[in-house]
Design an enzyme around this catalytic site. Structure first.
Site, PDB file in Angstrom:
ATOM      1  N   SER A 101     -20.344 -14.546  -8.852  1.00  0.00           N
ATOM      2  CA  SER A 101     -21.138 -15.408  -7.985  1.00  0.00           C
ATOM      3  C   SER A 101     -20.303 -15.887  -6.816  1.00  0.00           C
ATOM      4  O   SER A 101     -19.083 -16.091  -6.947  1.00  0.00           O
ATOM      5  CB  SER A 101     -21.647 -16.620  -8.768  1.00  0.00           C
ATOM      6  OG  SER A 101     -22.234 -17.579  -7.900  1.00  0.00           O
ATOM      7  N   TYR A 125     -20.623 -23.968 -13.562  1.00  0.00           N
ATOM      8  CA  TYR A 125     -21.110 -22.596 -13.391  1.00  0.00           C
ATOM      9  C   TYR A 125     -20.128 -21.769 -12.571  1.00  0.00           C
ATOM     10  O   TYR A 125     -19.706 -20.682 -12.982  1.00  0.00           O
ATOM     11  CB  TYR A 125     -22.485 -22.604 -12.723  1.00  0.00           C
ATOM     12  CG  TYR A 125     -22.926 -21.229 -12.271  1.00  0.00           C
ATOM     13  CD1 TYR A 125     -23.276 -20.257 -13.199  1.00  0.00           C
ATOM     14  CD2 TYR A 125     -22.961 -20.901 -10.916  1.00  0.00           C
ATOM     15  CE1 TYR A 125     -23.658 -18.983 -12.789  1.00  0.00           C
ATOM     16  CE2 TYR A 125     -23.346 -19.633 -10.498  1.00  0.00           C
ATOM     17  CZ  TYR A 125     -23.691 -18.684 -11.441  1.00  0.00           C
ATOM     18  OH  TYR A 125     -24.053 -17.429 -11.029  1.00  0.00           O
ATOM     19  N   LYS A 129     -17.700 -18.554 -13.837  1.00  0.00           N
ATOM     20  CA  LYS A 129     -17.702 -17.214 -13.253  1.00  0.00           C
ATOM     21  C   LYS A 129     -16.296 -16.802 -12.828  1.00  0.00           C
ATOM     22  O   LYS A 129     -15.899 -15.634 -12.981  1.00  0.00           O
ATOM     23  CB  LYS A 129     -18.660 -17.158 -12.070  1.00  0.00           C
ATOM     24  CG  LYS A 129     -20.129 -17.151 -12.457  1.00  0.00           C
ATOM     25  CD  LYS A 129     -20.493 -15.894 -13.227  1.00  0.00           C
ATOM     26  CE  LYS A 129     -21.977 -15.777 -13.474  1.00  0.00           C
ATOM     27  NZ  LYS A 129     -22.327 -14.533 -14.196  1.00  0.00           N
TER      28      LYS A 129
END
Length: 304
Positions: A101, A125, A129
């Site tokens: 991402s 998040y 990643k």
């Protein structure tokens, strides 16, 4: 899945259906119900289906919600990736394409993000990643894993009309839902130093992403060199105002978005360069903004 099959590859899908739908898997594609946290299931699936490579798109992707659910986010995205890599190593599967991402960059110091832009994720998040990329890197050193990570911002549109965006947090579904409920979509700030005063971001069509995921898998299969990471970006982006105008045009609903105050820490413009992916992974923006919106709207209408 469809892009893999169209390229002559034979996909098998593992999904716990926590956010996916069984009916989205095409007929004839083997489907295994379960989680990547289940190592025994992964070992069994790899063996039964003669798996030779992995495209890892199984993750908990809600950056905002991850702040409230950090442990869940790390379990799904970090522990899950570690379990997957362990199963691959045990069965001798030595190649993986990882759906990373652009959240790994956080709020970058420049408007145009390259693969070398410093990494400073600002949510569990984004952090998860980045850790996933580190796990691939370290397995590459340890056992010779061949890998690449694909980074991108906002995935939009629909590849086929029967596949619609089910996310409760993505921009297009939120705008469509507001219009369907007779509400006015909001723009947070219209006084940024951009052409129309609204934020500019990358929006990329899901079908274009699929093509580059397949290209990355085929490149690994062929033993060709790959970068450790690629940005799948437009290089110029679209503004939130552009999105709203495209929505009005595609839906035929005439509306003027409500202008709300800026959100703290929201940069004026962040877009990613895609030259490396264009060189190696057949990356290009094949869909216009109008096509992105209209394909998403058609799929949403068909599903309702």
């Amino acid at each position: 899945m469809r892009a893999l099959a169209d390229a002559g590859l034979a996909p098998v899908v593992i999904d716990d259906l926590s956010s996916g739908f069984r009916e989205f898997v095409p007929a004839g594609v083997p489907f295994v119900l379960g989680s990547i946290l289940d190592g025994e299931l992964l070992l069994k699936t790899i063996e039964e289906h003669n798996v030779t490579g992995v495209i890892h798109v199984a993750g908990y992707k809600y950056a905002g919600v991850s702040v409230q659910r950090p442990l869940h986010t790390y379990e799904q995205n970090v522990t899950g990736t570690a379990v997957l890599l362990a199963a691959m190593a045990e069965k001798g599967v030595d190649r993986i394409v990882f759906s990373s991402s652009a959240a790994v960059y956080g709020t970058p110091p420049t408007e145009l993000v390259t693969e070398d832009t410093p990494k400073s994720p600002q949510s569990p998040y984004g952090e998860s990643k980045l850790v996933g990329e580190w796990l691939l890197r370290d397995q590459g050193v340890a056992v010779g894993l061949r890998h690449t990570s694909l980074r991108y911002f906002n995935v939009v549109g629909s590849g086929t009309p029967e596949l619609y965006d089910t996310s409760p947090h993505n921009l297009f579904p939120l705008v469509f839902r507001a219009l369907g409920d007779g509400k006015t979509p909001k723009i947070f700030g219209n006084d940024y130093p951009t052409p129309d005063g609204t934020n500019v971001r990358d929006y990329v069509h899901v079908a274009d992403l699929a093509i580059s995921h397949v290209a990355a898998a085929k490149r690994l299969d062929a033993g060709l060199p790959v970068e450790t990471a690629y940005n799948l970006g437009s290089g110029d982006g679209s503004s939130v105002g552009d999105i709203m105008r495209a929505v009005a045009d595609a839906t035929g609903i005439d509306f003027e978005p409500e202008i709300a105050p800026r959100r703290p820490g929201d940069p004026a413009r962040i877009v990613a360069a895609g030259e490396l992916a264009a060189r190696d992974l057949d990356w290009e923006m094949r869909h216009s903004l109008h096509e992105m919106v209209s394909s998403a709207w058609e799929a949403t209408r068909r599903a309702s």
